[in-house]
Design an enzyme around this catalytic site. Structure first.
Site, short mmCIF file in Angstrom:
data_model
loop_
_atom_site.label_atom_id
_atom_site.label_comp_id
_atom_site.label_asym_id
_atom_site.label_seq_id
_atom_site.Cartn_x
_atom_site.Cartn_y
_atom_site.Cartn_z
N LYS A 18 0.86 -1.19 0.00
CA LYS A 18 0.00 0.00 0.00
C LYS A 18 0.88 1.22 0.00
O LYS A 18 2.04 1.17 0.46
CB LYS A 18 -0.88 0.02 1.25
CG LYS A 18 -2.13 0.88 1.10
CD LYS A 18 -3.22 0.11 0.41
CE LYS A 18 -4.47 0.93 0.23
NZ LYS A 18 -5.57 0.08 -0.22
P1 NAD Z 1 -12.96 7.71 -2.90
O1 NAD Z 1 -11.91 8.73 -2.68
O2 NAD Z 1 -13.51 7.53 -4.26
O3 NAD Z 1 -14.20 8.01 -1.92
C1 NAD Z 1 -14.04 8.18 -0.54
C2 NAD Z 1 -15.32 8.74 0.04
O4 NAD Z 1 -15.17 8.86 1.45
C3 NAD Z 1 -15.67 10.13 -0.49
O5 NAD Z 1 -17.07 10.24 -0.63
C4 NAD Z 1 -15.16 11.03 0.63
O6 NAD Z 1 -15.77 12.30 0.68
C5 NAD Z 1 -15.54 10.19 1.84
N1 NAD Z 1 -14.82 10.60 3.04
C6 NAD Z 1 -13.54 11.02 3.15
N2 NAD Z 1 -13.28 11.37 4.42
C7 NAD Z 1 -14.42 11.18 5.11
C8 NAD Z 1 -14.81 11.39 6.46
N3 NAD Z 1 -13.93 11.85 7.36
N4 NAD Z 1 -16.06 11.07 6.83
C9 NAD Z 1 -16.95 10.59 5.94
N5 NAD Z 1 -16.66 10.39 4.63
C10 NAD Z 1 -15.41 10.69 4.24
O7 NAD Z 1 -12.38 6.35 -2.29
P2 NAD Z 1 -12.83 4.87 -2.61
O8 NAD Z 1 -11.94 4.33 -3.64
O9 NAD Z 1 -14.31 4.82 -2.78
O10 NAD Z 1 -12.40 4.14 -1.24
C11 NAD Z 1 -13.27 4.11 -0.11
C12 NAD Z 1 -12.80 3.01 0.82
O11 NAD Z 1 -12.82 1.76 0.12
C13 NAD Z 1 -11.37 3.14 1.35
O12 NAD Z 1 -11.29 2.60 2.64
C14 NAD Z 1 -10.57 2.29 0.38
O13 NAD Z 1 -9.34 1.84 0.95
C15 NAD Z 1 -11.54 1.15 0.17
N6 NAD Z 1 -11.32 0.36 -1.04
C16 NAD Z 1 -11.37 0.94 -2.27
C17 NAD Z 1 -11.20 0.15 -3.40
C18 NAD Z 1 -11.30 0.70 -4.80
O14 NAD Z 1 -11.29 -0.09 -5.74
N7 NAD Z 1 -11.47 2.01 -4.98
C19 NAD Z 1 -10.93 -1.22 -3.26
C20 NAD Z 1 -10.90 -1.78 -1.99
C21 NAD Z 1 -11.10 -0.96 -0.88
#
Ligand code: NAD
Length: 439
Positions: free
Chosen positions: A125
């Site tokens: 990561k």
């Molecule tokens: P992203 O940046 O597209 O979206 C993140 C969201 O969380 C946004 O809506 C943002 O405004 C919100 N956010 C940020 N800080 C916040 C807070 N303090 N309180 C409430 N909401 C908040 O990210 P993503 O890719 O959707 O990832 C979200 C989660 O999923 C993360 O934990 C990431 O590690 C995990 N994840 C993502 C993927 C992927 O393929 N994108 C895969 C596995 C896991």
């Protein structure tokens, strides 16, 4: 003797300790899950010793020119946890709270995720500590290219393969790939495409990758519902975070008749008991950057969000969001962890006592790494799979993994999280047992 005044520019004071996460030590929390799983499978002590630490931790500091002509220093991380099953693999995060502790925890979780799903990747990561909302696209491009350049000797298509995460997207992955390809010699250029996954289609990305994590979350929900003969039609979901994972989860669930009754992001939370249209809400987020002020909703507090009446809760924002008080107030009967590490261990205990099922992150959000693996394979073979093929493979894989975890949990009387970690751990244990620990 008089001291001479220095005429050199003063060295700026470093930012406050950047190795501490404000909400807790995610690495230590992941180690609690590993300890529980290790006991369940009687893991040999020497394997636990190796797996308790990442293999490599890379920290880079680099300057980037801002749009106003001034330079700013940035700190980036890449933690390579384990690669016994294949190249290190894991996302790159852009967020102001990125720190070594957080990246360590997330890298370790990637090792278990790949192992659980029997994907031939290890765990890694990375991230850069800054708030992308405060920077222009041009600045983000320069930060990405400079970070890639700093990391270039430590990543590679058969060694360590980044992907998108919070604050990054396919555009950022395209810049990463382009920078890496330009550093490589001309003859090797095209073989370098798979140094990163989650790219846009024109840059060698896979169909279905963008929606994959949300799609995987929904496969977990449908498998859980099938086991319980729970009809999803007319049921409700609350989703924290409306970025990649949250928005695709909401859109796919809406096709199954599950309505989104509350959501929220870094700016605030909104609700509508009649249901929020995820497509129109997505359009609003695209225009304004947040779910806040969506006209068909009322604003609610974070506390109200976690206490809202709903059948399913999907944390899909950041880690360490569900603590003891949230766990006591949650009304949902199923929590599916779209985000990585959203639940504190103390909250897990309360949720277990309350009979609320938690589908753990390493199972629930693995659609992303699964389709990243498909993208990497397509690049390696110079193939392009159609969407139906990607979706069908993903569905098969998610159902298979869900079944493994459910059955192991049932057989050993474990919660789903411990079962998921135990399956991953056991695959890694067997690899070490076969190969031995050199020398
Ligand atoms: P992203 O940046 O597209 O979206 C993140 C969201 O969380 C946004 O809506 C943002 O405004 C919100 N956010 C940020 N800080 C916040 C807070 N303090 N309180 C409430 N909401 C908040 O990210 P993503 O890719 O959707 O990832 C979200 C989660 O999923 C993360 O934990 C990431 O590690 C995990 N994840 C993502 C993927 C992927 O393929 N994108 C895969 C596995 C896991």
């Amino acid at each position: 003797m008089s001291k001479e005044k220095s005429s050199a520019t003063p060295v700026p004071t470093p930012a406050a300790d950047s190795t501490q996460h404000p909400k807790g030590n995610l690495g230590a929390i992941v180690n609690i899950h590993i300890d529980r799983a290790a006991k369940a499978i009687s893991l040999p002590e020497e394997i636990a010793l190796i797996l308790g630490q990442p293999k490599n931790e890379i920290i880079v500091h680099f300057p980037v020119r801002m749009d106003n002509g001034k330079y700013q220093m940035f700190t980036g991380y890449r933690v390579q946890h384990n690669n016994i099953l294949g190249p290190f693999k894991g996302g790159i995060r852009y967020h102001q709270d990125v720190c070594l502790e957080e990246v360590r925890g997330l890298a370790s979780a990637m090792t278990w995720k790949s192992a659980l799903h029997d994907i031939p990747f290890g765990g890694g990561k990375g991230g850069v500590q800054f708030d992308p909302n405060l920077h222009s696209i041009a600045e983000i491009e320069r930060i990405t290219r400079r970070f890639t350049h700093a990391l270039a000797g430590s990543i590679g298509p058969e060694y360590d393969i980044p992907a998108p995460d919070v604050g990054t997207n396919s555009q950022v992955m395209n810049w990463l790939m382009d920078t890496y390809m330009n550093i490589a010699g001309a003859l090797d250029k095209n073989a370098m495409r798979r140094v990163v996954t989650g790219k846009s289609l024109t840059s060698g990305g896979s169909l279905g990758r963008e929606a994959a994590t949300g799609a995987g979350v929904v496969h977990c929900i449908t498998e859980w519902a099938k086991d319980r003969r729970f009809d999803l039609t007319g049921k409700t979901v609350a989703i924290q975070g409306f970025g990649n994972v949250g928005s695709f989860t909401a859109k796919i669930l809406s096709k199954l008749g599950v309505s989104l009754v509350a959501t929220g992001d870094y700016k605030g939370y909104v609700a509508n008991a009649e249901g929020l249209n995820p497509h129109k809400l997505g359009e609003h987020v695209r225009k304004t950057g947040s779910v806040v002020d969506y006209k068909h909703s009322k604003p609610i507090s974070r506390e109200e969000f976690f206490a809202i009446e709903c059948d399913i809760l999907v944390p899909a924002a950041l880690e360490l969001e569900i603590g003891e008080s949230e766990a006591r107030n949650i009304k949902a009967r199923l929590i599916v962890e779209g985000a990585n590490g959203p639940t504190y261990p103390e909250a897990d205990t309360i949720l277990n006592e309350r009979g609320i099922t938690v589908v753990p992150d390493i199972l629930a959000n693995s659609g992303g790494v699964t389709v990243s693996y498909y993208e990497w394979l397509q690049n390696k073979r110079s193939e392009r799979w159609d969407l139906e093929e990607v979706d069908a493979r993903l569905e098969k894989q998610m159902k298979r993994s869900y079944g493994w975890v459910r059955d192991f949990a049932h057989e050993k009387r474990l919660d789903l999280r411990t079962a998921a970690y135990a399956i991953g751990l056991d695959r890694i244990r067997r690899a070490y047992a076969d190969r031995g620990i050199w020398p």
